[in-house]
Write a protein that holds these residues in place. Structure first.
Motif, mmCIF file in Angstrom:
data_model
loop_
_atom_site.group_PDB
_atom_site.id
_atom_site.type_symbol
_atom_site.label_atom_id
_atom_site.label_comp_id
_atom_site.label_asym_id
_atom_site.label_seq_id
_atom_site.Cartn_x
_atom_site.Cartn_y
_atom_site.Cartn_z
ATOM 1 N N GLN A 169 93.693 111.557 20.405
ATOM 2 C CA GLN A 169 93.063 112.448 19.448
ATOM 3 C C GLN A 169 91.641 112.768 19.907
ATOM 4 O OE1 GLN A 169 94.561 113.855 16.954
ATOM 5 N NE2 GLN A 169 96.495 112.735 17.173
ATOM 6 N N ARG A 170 91.375 114.026 20.105
ATOM 7 C CA ARG A 170 90.046 114.465 20.514
ATOM 8 C C ARG A 170 89.483 115.411 19.461
ATOM 9 N NH1 ARG A 170 91.229 115.962 26.900
ATOM 10 N NH2 ARG A 170 91.919 113.869 27.521
ATOM 11 N N PRO A 171 88.203 115.268 19.131
ATOM 12 C CA PRO A 171 87.643 116.136 18.071
ATOM 13 C C PRO A 171 87.588 117.603 18.466
ATOM 14 C CG PRO A 171 85.920 114.831 19.128
ATOM 15 C CD PRO A 171 87.230 114.301 19.644
ATOM 16 N N ASP A 172 87.416 117.885 19.764
ATOM 17 C CA ASP A 172 87.302 119.271 20.194
ATOM 18 C C ASP A 172 88.614 119.862 20.670
ATOM 19 O OD1 ASP A 172 87.441 117.547 22.304
ATOM 20 O OD2 ASP A 172 86.074 118.682 23.600
ATOM 21 N N ALA A 173 89.692 119.120 20.531
ATOM 22 C CA ALA A 173 90.986 119.614 20.996
ATOM 23 C C ALA A 173 91.628 120.483 19.921
ATOM 24 C CB ALA A 173 91.911 118.444 21.348
ATOM 25 N N LYS A 174 92.202 121.585 20.333
ATOM 26 C CA LYS A 174 92.888 122.491 19.424
ATOM 27 C C LYS A 174 94.384 122.195 19.444
ATOM 28 C CE LYS A 174 89.553 126.251 20.022
ATOM 29 N NZ LYS A 174 89.373 127.681 20.392
ATOM 30 N N LYS A 175 94.953 122.086 18.278
ATOM 31 C CA LYS A 175 96.374 121.809 18.177
ATOM 32 C C LYS A 175 96.976 122.634 17.056
ATOM 33 C CE LYS A 175 95.719 117.776 15.195
ATOM 34 N NZ LYS A 175 96.021 116.329 15.018
#
Length: 213
Positions: A169-175
């Motif tokens: 889980q990354r805060p800047d990752a878009k999913k």
């Protein structure tokens, strides 16, 4: 010289020449292509020797997967060829010693295999007229079924672990959220705007005056 011997010397000559070009080519992409050619000729030698399973495995696994992956990686990376050639003469003696040790070990392995007894006869495997792939399948799925299943389980665990490591889980990752996308309604996604239309005049003096205003 028989036809089989002529084919063997042809494959062996191309194999040695392509292996030499792998280490002497200036472009890494060309080296990978020559390595693919070497694998094809090695597979031909395996098939010629009666080990058709090893030959087709060499083509499917190494040529069809590993070498294609290497080729794409080399084509995507920006490799500094001049930097790669630096220090070749410095490590040349060490490389020659390692190559000599590998040649001696291969010679010892071949001589020991030629003098050693045969592991299993055709009668012990069921039939002396069966092919190499059939005999290998009987041994693999009969005598070594448990180690084969354990190896498959280990590979499955490694595959699941690799996928789990990439799903951090990354805060800047878009999913995407498929549940929200399915429950979306037209009123929430589409907005109709009534834009007022302007009357366009013909390109005359009146239109020019309108533009000045």
């Amino acid at each position: 010289m028989t036809v089989v011997e002529a084919i063997f010397y042809l494959f062996a000559t191309i194999l040695v020449a392509s292996a030499f070009m792998v280490i002497s080519a200036r472009n890494p992409v060309h080296s990978v292509l020559f390595l693919v050619l070497a694998f094809f000729n090695g597979a031909g030698l395996f098939i010629l020797a009666g080990a058709e399973f090893l030959g087709f495995t060499l083509i499917l696994v190494y040529v069809g997967a590993v070498m294609v992956l290497f080729l794409f990686v080399l084509m995507m990376l920006d490799i500094n060829l001049q930097r790669m050639r630096e220090g070749i003469l410095t490590y040349l003696p060490l490389g020659a010693v390692i190559a000599f040790i590998l040649v001696v070990e291969m010679a010892m392995a071949l001589s020991a295999g030629a003098e050693g007894p045969v592991a299993a006869s055709g009668d012990a495997l069921g039939s002396s007229e069966a092919g190499n792939t059939t005999l290998l399948g009987r041994v693999l799925y009969d005598q070594y079924l448990l180690p084969f299943e354990v190896a498959a389980l280990v590979l499955l665990v490694a595959l699941v672990a690799a996928i789990a490591l990439t799903l951090r889980q990354r805060p800047d990752a878009k999913k995407q959220a498929p549940g929200h996308q399915v429950r979306a309604r037209r009123e929430e996604r589409v907005r109709l705007v009534d834009m007022p239309t302007e009357k366009r005049q013909t390109p005359t003096g009146d239109s020019a005056g309108a533009e000045e205003e």
